[in-house]
Scaffold this active site. Sequence first.
Site, mmCIF file in Angstrom:
data_model
loop_
_atom_site.group_PDB
_atom_site.id
_atom_site.type_symbol
_atom_site.label_atom_id
_atom_site.label_comp_id
_atom_site.label_asym_id
_atom_site.label_seq_id
_atom_site.Cartn_x
_atom_site.Cartn_y
_atom_site.Cartn_z
ATOM 1 C CE LYS A 158 -4.931 -1.994 0.324
ATOM 2 N NZ LYS A 158 -4.930 -0.533 0.385
ATOM 3 C CG ASP A 163 7.795 6.435 -11.473
ATOM 4 O OD1 ASP A 163 8.510 5.437 -11.722
ATOM 5 O OD2 ASP A 163 6.551 6.406 -11.535
ATOM 6 C CB SER A 217 -0.942 -0.053 1.202
ATOM 7 O OG SER A 217 -1.936 0.933 1.129
#
Length: 475
Positions: free
Chosen positions: A332, A318, A307
């Site tokens: 998740k 990124d 999560s």
Amino acid sequence: MNILKRKITMNPILFTFFILISMIVASIVTMATFYLYQSLFNQNHSANNFDKIETVYEQINNEYYKDIDEDKLIDSAIDGMVEGLEDPYSEYLTEEELSQFDESISGNFEGIGAEIEQRDNEIFISSPIKGSPAEKGGLQPKDQIIGIDGDSIEGQDVNDAVKKIRGEKGTTVTLTIVRGNQQPFDVEITRDKIHMDSVSHQSIENESTDIITISRFQQGTHKELSNVLDKVVNNDHNHLILDFRNNPGGLLDEAVNMIGLFVGDNKVAAILETRDGKQQEVKTTIDQVDGLEDKTITIVLNEGSASASEVFAGALQDHINATVVGESSYGKGVVQTTKQFGNELLKYTNSKWLTPNERWIHDKGIKPDKVIKPSIYKHLTMLDSDKVYKENSKGEDIQFIEFGLQSLGYSIKSPNKEFDSETEKALKAFQQEYEIKATGEMHGKTTDTFMKVIFDHLRNDDPQMKNVIQFVTQT
């Protein structure tokens, strides 16, 4: 009879405009009629469904042969609707369950300290919280709980299980666990009062490395992290390791704020996407901590990292090309929101989330740039002290014993599933060190001592982290 004829002329452009307006008006009327019909149909359809629910409720309320608890009946109906979603992350919380939920996001509660979840009517450990009784007792991510205090929990939901597992400090609970293909075994855990500072820091001077462990995302986690980072940037270390192993997640807002500490203000932390495909960027609102750009950033994940842990790791991958090591994370990729009704709460999945580069990691997890396995941890099991393991014994338990002896520094060249003379010799050395009669057999006091030493070793020595540090400092 004279007929007066009048010729009417119209500008061609005006005539064309008039025709176009007429067509547009006709289209609007047609569409409005269609949507009105559709709206009325949907309203009638919904009304019919609610009429059915009301009829069933009144039938039971009026004619059931015993007195009924109306509140319990309504709660059960709502539970049934949520269960119909077949979503392990959506649930309806009663007042008592809401109190437990509030405890979990504040970091204060009494229990064993493990995040649990329901999948396909089965209850699993999602993550044991670092330093908790659950972790000390040897529970692992993906352990299935099939019994509590000797009673089967078949058919019970996750909230029923939580009620039975939680309890006052100092009391014990026995969980019956299935791990992979192993036979069920019992783990007795002593409950404790748990306030988890969600961030801890370790400085390793001779490796020019700082390790920050984030155990969960609760209220105030980003402030804890900010305070630690202020200390870290003032030393001359080259490497920063962020340890999210067994971090089950928590509050998305905290993860977004933590991402801001590394990438700066007004950067995309994640993208939320609803079922109609509409996307909403979630952006940071916190400035970057000055000095972090001079350090290598490495993130450690395992299958218990879920999560918000994955939101954080994905964003740093990124934005700043942070290196991820360890194992693939849980996977998740959905987000829950809440709606409170008095003292009760509906928690439901309302969107999926994507990384800033629009990667969706659901059921796949974040893949590490460098796989670093946790060695003995993968083979960890609970040995039965009543069972005798000796020369010529075979099986998974023997492999665990050999891995354990090897990790403690005893001479085992190649751990396998057979108890041979090499195993016996190493076990005798272990027994002698801990002042146990050197029989070369694993049972009774030897087993109990061995399990305690192994768990202490894993907590204090952490061979996986040693390998992470070696990778980071030599890359």
